[in-house]
Design an enzyme around this catalytic site. Structure first.
Site: not given
Length: 247
Positions: A144, A157
């Protein structure tokens, strides 16, 4: 246009929706046999039926090594050894660090990072066997933008994605040249990812952002298919993808 290679077997984790499902469709179109791994058996069964011969639905949880071992045995017996592993399974349970989200934090680490590591370890022998063949082998790790830029509310995250990035580079060096490792780092993509956020205020805010997303899972799947189709003399190590308007 990608080059069809009907001899190759692709294992895709998190194949029940989003980038995983779109990648399964793209690779199936390109002639791959595909093993769809996910916990939601109803979804991957429907997708396997849609894709037809050469696609199998395998219920597996990347946090459960035994289920991955059983999945690897089934892939090998029904499709042959895996040539490609797409580590796509992931969750994005954002929220302020001060919030009571200990279970969410643990779950993200177990799925996003340890799940990818375990899946790779389980399928590594198959991939190494394929790596010695003319078609070679590939591992594609879905990370990501958060693996490069941490922001308030996405700390754990981001930690899982930074970890994915570092591990992928080390793995690339260990497995070259026979097994290529590619890191894909998408920005905002129109998927169901934000719907799983348990922190209500964060879910609403992130949901509005994702509702406006113009980049689709199919866009990312096309990039993955292109990467896998490159000649063996070329390794695409890392691709960062953002919507054109994302800061």
């Amino acid at each position: 246009m990608t080059q069809a290679n009907p001899a190759r077997v692709a294992v895709i984790t998190g194949a029940s929706s989003g980038i995983g499902a779109a990648t399964a469709r793209a690779l199936s179109t390109d002639g791959y046999r595909v093993a769809l791994l996910a916990r939601r058996l109803d979804r991957i069964t429907a997708l396997a039926d849609e894709l037809g011969d050469g696609a199998i639905a395998v219920q597996a949880d990347v946090t459960d090594r035994d289920s991955l071992l059983a999945a690897a045995d089934r892939v090998n017996s029904e499709l042959g050894p895996a040539d490609v592993l797409v580590n796509n399974a992931g969750v994005m349970l954002l929220g302020p660090f001060a919030a009571d989200q200990r279970e969410d934090y643990r779950h993200m680490i177990e799925v996003n990072l340890l799940g990818a590591i375990t899946a790779t370890e389980v399928f590594l022998d198959q991939l190494k066997t394929a790596g010695s063949s003319p078609t070679g082998a590939d591992i594609v790790n879905i990370s990501s933008v958060a693996g490069r830029t941490a922001r308030a509310g996405n700390g754990v995250y981001a930690a899982t994605k930074w970890g994915m990035n570092g591990w992928s580079e080390s793995l690339r060096q260990e497995l070259l040249p026979d097994v290529r490792v590619t890191l894909i780092e998408p920005g905002v993509v129109a998927t169901e990812l934000p719907t799983h956020i348990t922190h209500e205020e964060t879910r609403e805010g992130v949901g509005k952002l994702y509702d406006q997303a113009e980049v689709t899972a199919e866009d990312i799947a096309e990039v993955i298919a292109f990467t896998l189709s490159r000649p063996r003399r070329l390794a695409i190590n890392e691709i960062l993808l953002r919507p054109a308007g994302q800061l």
